[in-house]
Design a protein around this motif. Structure first.
Motif, PDB file in Angstrom:
ATOM      1  N   ARG A   1      -6.513  10.335  -1.948  1.00 25.70           N
ATOM      2  CA  ARG A   1      -6.580  10.362  -0.486  1.00 25.70           C
ATOM      3  C   ARG A   1      -7.814   9.583  -0.047  1.00 25.70           C
ATOM      4  N   GLY A   2      -7.601   8.704   0.907  1.00 28.83           N
ATOM      5  CA  GLY A   2      -8.704   7.898   1.398  1.00 28.83           C
ATOM      6  C   GLY A   2      -8.966   8.150   2.866  1.00 28.83           C
ATOM      7  N   TYR A   3     -10.211   7.935   3.273  1.00 30.22           N
ATOM      8  CA  TYR A   3     -10.607   8.166   4.664  1.00 30.22           C
ATOM      9  C   TYR A   3     -11.665   7.148   5.079  1.00 30.22           C
ATOM     10  N   VAL A   4     -11.643   6.821   6.354  1.00 34.83           N
ATOM     11  CA  VAL A   4     -12.723   6.059   6.960  1.00 34.83           C
ATOM     12  C   VAL A   4     -13.460   6.998   7.914  1.00 34.83           C
TER      13      VAL A   4
ATOM     14  N   VAL B   1     -12.480  14.024  -8.072  1.00 35.76           N
ATOM     15  CA  VAL B   1     -13.595  13.082  -7.923  1.00 35.76           C
ATOM     16  C   VAL B   1     -13.682  12.667  -6.456  1.00 35.76           C
ATOM     17  N   LEU B   2     -14.890  12.658  -5.928  1.00 39.16           N
ATOM     18  CA  LEU B   2     -15.111  12.141  -4.573  1.00 39.16           C
ATOM     19  C   LEU B   2     -16.025  10.928  -4.660  1.00 39.16           C
ATOM     20  N   GLU B   3     -15.605   9.848  -4.032  1.00 37.33           N
ATOM     21  CA  GLU B   3     -16.427   8.644  -3.915  1.00 37.33           C
ATOM     22  C   GLU B   3     -16.752   8.421  -2.441  1.00 37.33           C
ATOM     23  N   ILE B   4     -17.990   8.066  -2.171  1.00 39.39           N
ATOM     24  CA  ILE B   4     -18.406   7.828  -0.798  1.00 39.39           C
ATOM     25  C   ILE B   4     -19.313   6.608  -0.783  1.00 39.39           C
ATOM     26  N   GLY B   5     -19.108   5.748   0.198  1.00 40.41           N
ATOM     27  CA  GLY B   5     -19.941   4.558   0.211  1.00 40.41           C
ATOM     28  C   GLY B   5     -19.629   3.604   1.337  1.00 40.41           C
ATOM     29  N   TYR B   6     -20.198   2.435   1.226  1.00 41.43           N
ATOM     30  CA  TYR B   6     -20.131   1.388   2.250  1.00 41.43           C
ATOM     31  C   TYR B   6     -18.881   0.536   2.059  1.00 41.43           C
ATOM     32  N   SER B   7     -18.294   0.120   3.180  1.00 36.36           N
ATOM     33  CA  SER B   7     -17.196  -0.847   3.162  1.00 36.36           C
ATOM     34  C   SER B   7     -17.596  -2.068   3.977  1.00 36.36           C
ATOM     35  N   PRO B   8     -17.285  -3.274   3.504  1.00 41.49           N
ATOM     36  CA  PRO B   8     -17.587  -4.479   4.277  1.00 41.49           C
ATOM     37  C   PRO B   8     -16.584  -4.744   5.394  1.00 41.49           C
ATOM     38  N   ASP B   9     -15.564  -3.900   5.512  1.00 46.67           N
ATOM     39  CA  ASP B   9     -14.492  -4.115   6.486  1.00 46.67           C
ATOM     40  C   ASP B   9     -14.771  -3.354   7.776  1.00 46.67           C
ATOM     41  N   THR B  10     -14.560  -4.021   8.897  1.00 43.70           N
ATOM     42  CA  THR B  10     -14.815  -3.421  10.203  1.00 43.70           C
ATOM     43  C   THR B  10     -13.751  -2.375  10.538  1.00 43.70           C
ATOM     44  N   ILE B  11     -14.169  -1.289  11.162  1.00 44.08           N
ATOM     45  CA  ILE B  11     -13.248  -0.231  11.558  1.00 44.08           C
ATOM     46  C   ILE B  11     -12.202  -0.783  12.537  1.00 44.08           C
ATOM     47  N   VAL B  12     -10.960  -0.399  12.317  1.00 44.61           N
ATOM     48  CA  VAL B  12      -9.861  -0.812  13.195  1.00 44.61           C
ATOM     49  C   VAL B  12      -9.596   0.300  14.205  1.00 44.61           C
ATOM     50  N   LYS B  13      -9.508  -0.081  15.477  1.00 43.74           N
ATOM     51  CA  LYS B  13      -9.241   0.893  16.531  1.00 43.74           C
ATOM     52  C   LYS B  13      -7.791   0.810  16.984  1.00 43.74           C
TER      53      LYS B  13
ATOM     54  N   SER C   1      -6.410  -0.414   5.415  1.00 45.70           N
ATOM     55  CA  SER C   1      -7.063  -0.547   4.115  1.00 45.70           C
ATOM     56  C   SER C   1      -8.518  -0.959   4.283  1.00 45.70           C
ATOM     57  N   TYR C   2      -9.381  -0.335   3.493  1.00 47.83           N
ATOM     58  CA  TYR C   2     -10.812  -0.645   3.491  1.00 47.83           C
ATOM     59  C   TYR C   2     -11.286  -0.726   2.040  1.00 47.83           C
ATOM     60  N   ARG C   3     -12.073  -1.731   1.768  1.00 49.23           N
ATOM     61  CA  ARG C   3     -12.685  -1.825   0.445  1.00 49.23           C
ATOM     62  C   ARG C   3     -13.914  -0.917   0.369  1.00 49.23           C
ATOM     63  N   ILE C   4     -14.160  -0.367  -0.812  1.00 51.89           N
ATOM     64  CA  ILE C   4     -15.363   0.420  -1.051  1.00 51.89           C
ATOM     65  C   ILE C   4     -16.192  -0.315  -2.092  1.00 51.89           C
ATOM     66  N   LEU C   5     -17.464  -0.542  -1.796  1.00 47.15           N
ATOM     67  CA  LEU C   5     -18.315  -1.312  -2.696  1.00 47.15           C
ATOM     68  C   LEU C   5     -19.094  -0.379  -3.613  1.00 47.15           C
TER      69      LEU C   5
ATOM     70  N   VAL D   1      -8.344   3.395   0.746  1.00 47.48           N
ATOM     71  CA  VAL D   1      -9.638   2.954   0.243  1.00 47.48           C
ATOM     72  C   VAL D   1      -9.410   2.311  -1.124  1.00 47.48           C
ATOM     73  N   VAL D   2      -9.701   1.035  -1.210  1.00 47.09           N
ATOM     74  CA  VAL D   2      -9.368   0.257  -2.401  1.00 47.09           C
ATOM     75  C   VAL D   2     -10.612  -0.431  -2.949  1.00 47.09           C
TER      76      VAL D   2
END
Length: 482
Positions: free
Chosen positions: A30-33, A225-237, A248-252, A382-383
């Protein structure tokens, strides 16, 4: 970014597991922004309250929120504490002569107040926001409620700990006690700096994502497992201005990323407590962006059964000097005070007074303060990026960011050594040179230029004259020293 179907099927793996595992056991993700991100401060006031200039107190702040620099009387009281100021200086700063005749009287008055408030040390010439320890504590109302969100970070139940809304004892959130009555942060997500920071995040300043995965069931899994971090992709409204679902958002896997072991029980994700938990930090300008670096940090999320949303907390101990600098020097301390009606000097003393973690063996004092931040999240995919990436830099803002880091280091050095530090170049601290521009046409301009302190910087080295130059439009050739 591509809108995808909600259902993700691992058909091949599911086929291999058929008949050998429980029906509800299968790999899941499960992914979240993050759509909202703010300090976990509570608020319990009445909508019909009114008493003069005081902001409604509520149950957590019985004396109301801060009103620093909200009026001439507030400003006079602050600058009158310095015994070295003359009566004329106090009077003229409070009500600048001729200010109503300039083009922008309100802005000019604010900059004069900001300059004066920036120099409140035990003697002239000490910039107060860089050296808050060099003046007296103006006082800040602190939270008196016993109820607060957060975590039991130290595993103890102490007399001054909070109790969570659902009854858990031993909650450590000293940041709430210190700053919970500060006007721009006080509210249920509707305080001015909450709104500003979330707006800037949603408009593209930075993006934070969360990915939770396991092998049993999204609602109950003791090995997740929980991963949390920065994405270079701008939030879509979406069309209503909210955060759109299922993009879709990339996680670095970068400096602003942490992977944690977790357990899920009835949809509540509880992570392990990590020595260092790295995530993006709350910001409303590029220069503030960076790493939270929670010590002894952890995350708790409550996922909806359909996976469309989640909410929760992230917390740990944060270096309280970092928190002070991140808030105060977003622009400069005086502007922050006159605009937001908070006194950063009072914030500094409140943090220092309530510090409760990260004991420094060299000083015998605490460098950290227990903190908790609220998260509201919208479903996303989250990819991983197709190639390794670092957090992108905004080239045109890097000079300002470097100045921000410089002023933060000056604050820490001064606080540790008790030696006044100069204002590092490259900042707008003490409203310099903004005040000089805003006083055009002010009858009392010369008085304020001579009377009020300001930052002074070493002269810039003169550029070397070129030994050779080609005329016309040809490029200039500069002979280099051997």
């Amino acid at each position: 970014m591509i809108l995808k179907q909600r259902l993700m099927v691992c058909a091949g793996l599911a086929g291999l597991m058929a008949g050998t595992a429980p029906a509800d056991a299968a790999p899941w993700v499960r992914g979240y922004v993050v759509a909202q991100y703010e300090y976990a401060f509570r608020y319990g006031g009445r909508s019909d309250y009114s008493r003069g200039a005081e902001v409604e107190p509520g149950v957590d702040c019985p004396h109301g929120s801060t009103v620093a620099m909200a009026s001439p009387e507030q400003t006079r009281a602050a600058i009158a504490r310095q015994k070295w100021r003359s009566a004329q200086e106090i009077d003229w700063v409070t009500a600048p002569p001729g200010v109503d005749k300039v083009k922008t009287p309100g802005l000019t008055r604010r900059h004069i107040w900001a300059r004066a408030m920036s120099y409140r040390g035990y003697t002239r010439g000490i910039e107060t926001y860089v050296n808050p320890w060099a003046t007296d504590d103006p006082g800040l109302p602190q939270v008196t409620s016993r109820i607060g969100d957060g975590f039991n970070l130290d595993g103890k139940i102490k007399p001054n700990d909070f109790i969570s809304p659902d009854g858990e004892k031993g909650i450590d959130n000293a940041l709430y006690r210190a700053w919970g009555c500060d006007a721009p942060w006080r509210g249920g997500g509707n305080a001015t700096l909450d709104l500003r920071a979330n707006d800037k995040m949603q408009e593209g300043l930075y993006t934070m994502v969360v990915r939770v995965s396991g092998n049993k069931n999204p609602m109950n899994d003791d090995d997740a497992v929980l991963e949390i971090g920065y994405s270079p992709d701008t939030i879509v409204k979406d069309a209503r201005g909210g955060v759109a679902a299922d993009y879709s958002y990339r996680i670095l896997n970068s400096a602003l990323y942490t992977r944690l072991k977790a357990k899920v029980h009835n949809g509540v994700v509880e992570t392990e407590q990590a020595e260092h938990l790295h995530t993006p930090r709350i910001a409303w300008f590029y220069d503030q962006t960076g790493d939270t670096n929670f010590a002894q940090g952890k995350v708790r999320l409550n996922m909806s059964a359909d996976g469309l949303a989640a909410s929760g907390l992230i917390g740990g101990y944060r270096n309280w000097r970092d928190l002070y600098a991140e808030n105060t020097f977003a622009q400069d301390g005086g502007q922050q005070g006159t605009r937001e009606h908070e006194d950063a000097v009072a914030l500094y003393y409140a943090l220092r007074r309530n510090a409760d973690g990260m004991l420094n063996p060299a000083t015998g004092r605490y460098d950290g303060i227990s903190s908790a931040y609220r998260l509201k999240l919208s479903s996303a995919y989250v990819v991983d990026p197709d190639r390794p990436m670092e957090v992108p830099k905004l080239a045109q803002e890097e000079e300002r960011k470097a100045a921000f880091e410089g002023i933060k280091q000056a604050v820490i050095k001064g606080a540790d050594s008790r030696v006044p530090q100069a204002v590092p170049p490259g900042t707008t601290e003490a409203s310099y040179p903004a005040l000089e521009h805003e006083m055009d046409g002010l009858a009392s301009r010369d008085y304020f230029l001579k009377t009020l302190d300001r930052p002074h910087y070493p002269p810039k080295p003169k550029a070397k004259k070129p030994d050779q130059q080609v005329r016309n439009d040809a490029p200039v050739i500069v002979a280099q020293d051997p």
